[in-house]
Motif scaffolding. Structure first.
Motif: not given
Length: 432
Positions: A29-36, A51-54, A62-68, A358-361
């Motif tokens: 939802d965040i990504a579809e609003r044009g937000l990172a 990171n593998g899922h991203i 995969s829509r995650i722009a950055a992760v820490r 296993d799938d993280a979804v």
């Protein structure tokens, strides 16, 4: 054009991999609003796996722009570690979907002038002892013992409940019957943990989920809880029903008690998840959290109301007043009983089984019409293949469960029992 408008807009989400898997609609939802979507995770997350899922374009994360990843959720450390995000992005919202990040999320949103619970409300929601002191008119009889007072821990009445003040997922919560059991329970806690000793409140347990915008309570939903307390010393949640099938007077009492608590906390904006017992029809507060609920509760409210709740959470973070509907159906989650051993497989005839660890979804569900027949909406397993099953001392030991989507007047217990009975667990016995 000013500098702020030139920076890419973003929302910071503080969570962990398990919650991200459950709330992946937030990221979408965040990504579809044009937000990172900028994501902060704690030490329990397998960062390489995330990171593998991203990196997988077919995965919703995969829509995650950055992760820490941070080693802990200390406020100063979290704020220091996201300062470049604050400079490089136009951060428009902060969302907490992980309990350990309630404090940092509250501070960051307030520091940036963004909607949030408020630092005071966030602090209280993260600290069970503060809740007992400040919300004493709503809770049980209790005493708290700091680490240096551990030897003096005692109870005025038995049975009672002993719990560590800073843990989550029912970890360390146990019923004790006498002084000897109380002393034995204390040996299981870390030396630096503060301990609560509380009266055992008789009565069924419920949670109240609430959406709050600028201090205005917009929506409340009451979820019935089922725990294993009748068959053990523990209080592990093994089922939920949204909305709870209650007399209207009891539902109103729970919603009113929750509203009074939110007012006392001066809660500003966001979602809350409060847990109560009903003793003789009167709500007794167990605890309140300033985050999304766990287990399948958000999925269940989607099935019950016909609308996912995650977009409303994003609205609140952005300062938008959401409109969330009242329920027209009932949804139920039940965990399947298991015997000790190693879990190697789970099957359900006619329904795919999602191994979410296993799938993280989590599987996406679609709501049905109010008068649609009952159905099994999803079958999921929370543990990885090969996990050892044993006594349910806390939520981390639960295995497979079903989520049922039901007409309003259906016999919820009978329906979900029938679905749960069709789940087949393959469990290998431990070596002799």
């Amino acid at each position: 054009m000013n500098r702020q408008s030139e920076r890419p807009p973003a929302v910071i989400v503080m969570s962990d991999l398990a919650a991200l898997a459950r709330q992946h609609r937030l990221i979408t939802d965040i990504a579809e609003r044009g937000l990172a979507p900028l994501v902060v995770v704690g030490p329990t997350t397998d960062l390489a796996k995330l990171n593998g899922h991203i990196a997988d374009p077919a995965h919703p994360l995969s829509r995650i722009a950055a992760v820490r990843q941070f080693p802990d959720a200390v406020i100063a450390g979290v704020l220091a570690s996201v300062q470049d995000w604050v400079a490089d992005y136009d951060v428009r919202g902060v969302i907490c979907s992980g309990e350990v990040f309630v404090d940092p999320c509250g501070v960051l949103s307030e520091a940036l002038g963004l909607p949030g619970p408020g630092t005071w409300a966030a602090r209280v929601c993260r600290d069970k002892v503060m809740q007992r002191v400040l919300l004493r008119d709503h809770g049980p009889a209790w005493r708290a013992f700091a680490p240096h007072q551990r030897d003096a821990a005692a109870s005025d009445t038995y049975p009672c409940v002993v719990k560590p003040a800073g843990r989550m997922f029912s970890s360390g919560v146990v019923r004790v019957e006498n002084d000897e059991e109380l002393r034995a329970a204390l040996t299981a806690y870390e030396p630096d943990e503060t301990i609560l000793v509380e009266e055992l409140v008789d009565g069924p347990e419920f949670s109240v989920e609430a959406l709050v915008h600028n201090g205005e309570l917009l929506w409340s939903g009451v979820t019935a809880k089922l725990t294993n307390e009748d068959s053990s010393r523990f209080f592990t949640e093994i089922g939920h029903t949204s909305p709870a099938d209650l007399p209207l007077a009891h539902t109103d009492a729970l919603v009113a008690a929750n509203a009074a608590i939110l007012k006392t906390l001066r809660f500003d904006s966001g979602i809350t998840h409060a847990e109560f017992r009903l003793r003789d029809g009167q709500p007794v507060l167990m605890e309140i959290a300033a985050r999304l609920p766990g287990d399948a509760i958000t999925m269940m409210w989607h099935l019950a109301t016909g609308k996912p709740i995650e977009p409303a959470i994003v609205d609140l973070a952005l300062g938008v007043r959401p409109d969330y509907p009242t329920p027209t159906r009932r949804a139920v989650q039940r965990f399947v009983e298991h015997r000790p051993g190693r879990l190697t497989d789970v099957r359900y005839e006619g329904e795919p089984v999602a191994w979410i660890a296993d799938d993280a979804v989590w599987p996406l569900v679609e709501a049905t019409a109010p008068d649609a027949p009952a159905r099994c909406a999803s079958v999921m397993v929370g543990l990885p293949r090969g996990s050892r099953l044993g006594t349910l001392a806390d939520s981390s030991g639960r295995s497979a469960y079903v989520v049922a989507d039901l007409p309003w007047d259906a016999d919820a217990d009978a329906e979900v029992r029938a679905y749960a009975a069709r789940v087949e667990l393959t469990i290998e016995a431990d070596p002799a």
